[in-house]
Scaffold this motif. Structure first.
Motif, PDB file in Angstrom:
ATOM      1  N   UNK A   1       5.271 -26.984 -15.642  1.00 45.18           N
ATOM      2  CA  UNK A   1       4.475 -27.402 -16.791  1.00 45.18           C
ATOM      3  C   UNK A   1       3.026 -27.331 -16.339  1.00 45.18           C
ATOM      4  N   UNK A   2       2.232 -26.574 -17.068  1.00 47.25           N
ATOM      5  CA  UNK A   2       0.829 -26.452 -16.696  1.00 47.25           C
ATOM      6  C   UNK A   2      -0.010 -26.575 -17.961  1.00 47.25           C
ATOM      7  N   UNK A   3      -0.953 -27.479 -17.949  1.00 50.83           N
ATOM      8  CA  UNK A   3      -1.780 -27.640 -19.150  1.00 50.83           C
ATOM      9  C   UNK A   3      -3.241 -27.783 -18.773  1.00 50.83           C
TER      10      UNK A   3
ATOM     11  N   UNK B   1       2.582 -31.336  -7.377  1.00 46.52           N
ATOM     12  CA  UNK B   1       2.168 -31.845  -8.676  1.00 46.52           C
ATOM     13  C   UNK B   1       0.774 -32.461  -8.554  1.00 46.52           C
ATOM     14  N   UNK B   2      -0.064 -32.121  -9.501  1.00 44.61           N
ATOM     15  CA  UNK B   2      -1.418 -32.664  -9.461  1.00 44.61           C
ATOM     16  C   UNK B   2      -2.061 -32.618 -10.842  1.00 44.61           C
TER      17      UNK B   2
ATOM     18  N   UNK C   1       9.847 -31.294 -12.671  1.00 46.28           N
ATOM     19  CA  UNK C   1       9.746 -32.729 -12.970  1.00 46.28           C
ATOM     20  C   UNK C   1      10.281 -33.012 -14.367  1.00 46.28           C
ATOM     21  N   UNK C   2      10.736 -34.252 -14.540  1.00 48.18           N
ATOM     22  CA  UNK C   2      11.178 -34.681 -15.857  1.00 48.18           C
ATOM     23  C   UNK C   2       9.964 -35.186 -16.630  1.00 48.18           C
ATOM     24  N   UNK C   3       9.825 -34.704 -17.851  1.00 45.44           N
ATOM     25  CA  UNK C   3       8.730 -35.174 -18.688  1.00 45.44           C
ATOM     26  C   UNK C   3       9.315 -35.446 -20.069  1.00 45.44           C
TER      27      UNK C   3
ATOM     28  N   UNK D   1      -3.387 -30.055 -15.558  1.00 42.75           N
ATOM     29  CA  UNK D   1      -2.207 -30.717 -14.994  1.00 42.75           C
ATOM     30  C   UNK D   1      -1.198 -29.650 -14.560  1.00 42.75           C
ATOM     31  N   UNK D   2      -0.599 -29.866 -13.408  1.00 40.60           N
ATOM     32  CA  UNK D   2       0.488 -28.972 -12.985  1.00 40.60           C
ATOM     33  C   UNK D   2       1.658 -29.820 -12.494  1.00 40.60           C
ATOM     34  N   UNK D   3       2.786 -29.606 -13.111  1.00 37.23           N
ATOM     35  CA  UNK D   3       4.015 -30.329 -12.736  1.00 37.23           C
ATOM     36  C   UNK D   3       5.103 -29.309 -12.426  1.00 37.23           C
ATOM     37  N   UNK D   4       5.750 -29.491 -11.297  1.00 37.51           N
ATOM     38  CA  UNK D   4       6.819 -28.553 -10.930  1.00 37.51           C
ATOM     39  C   UNK D   4       8.132 -29.305 -10.779  1.00 37.51           C
TER      40      UNK D   4
ATOM     41  N   UNK E   1       4.577 -23.342 -20.194  1.00 36.20           N
ATOM     42  CA  UNK E   1       5.824 -23.994 -19.766  1.00 36.20           C
ATOM     43  C   UNK E   1       6.841 -22.956 -19.292  1.00 36.20           C
TER      44      UNK E   1
END
Lengths: 161, 156
Positions: free
Chosen positions: A72-74, B98-99, A62-64, A57-60, A144
């Motif tokens: 956020x990369x997992x 995002x992905x 973003x609210x989590x 998962x990659x989120x740039x 993170x």
């Protein structure tokens, strides 16, 4: 004729002389370039991210769970002990200069570690790694980046759900 | 001394063309060849007069080059920098989408991405106070003080 040719050559030389350093400066100091690229764990995402049995998962920006992450990369990998060994090798290199918030070593093998990396610019950086064996062998690796203090980030995201 | 330039015009050939020029029999092409010959550096002194005559055209040409060249050069540099910055910006923005990638299949569905992100975080969660304990362990001052106290008691 020769003078003109020589001048053209000199012009090209001066363009190369100034343009190349300018480009290097732009590339080197661009704040938007990913800070994770200097880490060994980036190889884990590259190598195992698209494989079967993996969830990446990659989120740039973003609210989590109410928390604002710059990145956020997992990656979660199931049933792949070689991947776990590879991650451990990467972590050995990445933990240089980092603070270990938590470390679990079972039978001489690292199964869990939370690392607070040195800040890169304005960004606080964290690496979280966990390996579980029940019901199946499963590895979770999280990277993170946040503008907020990494201790606050850890406290918030690792509280019991 | 035999001087040759790029288009193979020899001194004798140049002399012949110059003579023809004074007679008013040269073509435009031949005059161009003479002027190219005379633009060379380190020509014998005997060509000084011809150099003066043709130098007028040469200087005129050079002036034109000098007036345009810096403008083109710096415009080119500026255009190059702008294009590189633009390309980097596009490249980085393209990279920052995002992905989620599940078993090699990419998805950009935000609900799915956030669910997967939370699932990975859930895999990390532990006892409520575990993290706080970890932070406390980072601060070793207290334990060092306690250990030192043992020695101070022993001295008394």
């Amino acid at each position: 004729m020769f003078q003109i040719e020589r001048k053209k050559k000199n012009d090209m030389r001066s363009i190369k002389k100034y343009l190349i350093p300018v480009l290097l400066v732009i590339v080197g100091f661009n704040p938007t370039l990913k800070a994770q690229n200097d880490l060994q764990i980036s190889r884990v995402f590259d190598q195992y991210g698209n494989k079967k049995g993996s969830v990446m998962v990659e989120l740039t920006d973003e609210m989590l769970e109410g928390y604002d992450f710059s990145l956020f990369k997992s990656i979660t990998i199931s049933g792949n002990p070689q991947a776990a060994d590879f991650i451990r090798k990467c972590l050995i290199k990445d933990e240089t200069g980092a603070k270990k918030v938590k470390q679990v070593v079972a039978n001489g093998v690292l199964t869990s570690v939370y690392l607070q990396l040195p800040r890169k610019g304005q960004l606080y950086r964290l690496i979280l790694f966990n390996e579980t064996f029940t019901p199946i062998e499963k590895i979770t690796l999280i990277y993170i980046e946040s503008k907020n203090d990494s201790e606050d980030v850890l406290k918030l995201i690792l509280k019991k759900k | 001394m035999k001087i040759r330039i790029k288009n193979k015009i020899s001194v004798s050939e140049a002399d012949r063309l110059i003579e023809k020029y004074y007679e008013g029999l040269t073509s435009v092409k031949e005059e161009k060849r003479i002027s190219e010959f005379l633009l060379q550096e380190d020509l014998p002194e005997r060509y000084a007069v011809e150099k003066d005559i043709f130098g007028y055209f040469g200087q005129k040409k050079q002036k034109k080059v000098f007036s345009i060249s810096p403008f083109i050069r710096w415009t080119g540099v500026a255009a190059g920098i702008i294009s590189v910055v633009f390309c980097l910006h596009v490249l980085i923005n393209a990279h920052s989408t995002n992905y989620a990638c599940i078993d090699g299949v990419k998805t950009t569905n935000m609900t799915e991405i956030k669910t997967q992100a939370l699932a990975s975080l859930f895999g990390m969660s532990s006892k409520t106070n575990e993290v706080e304990e970890g932070f406390k362990n980072l601060d070793n001052h207290e334990s060092v003080e306690q250990q030192l106290k043992i020695f101070s008691v022993a001295e008394h």
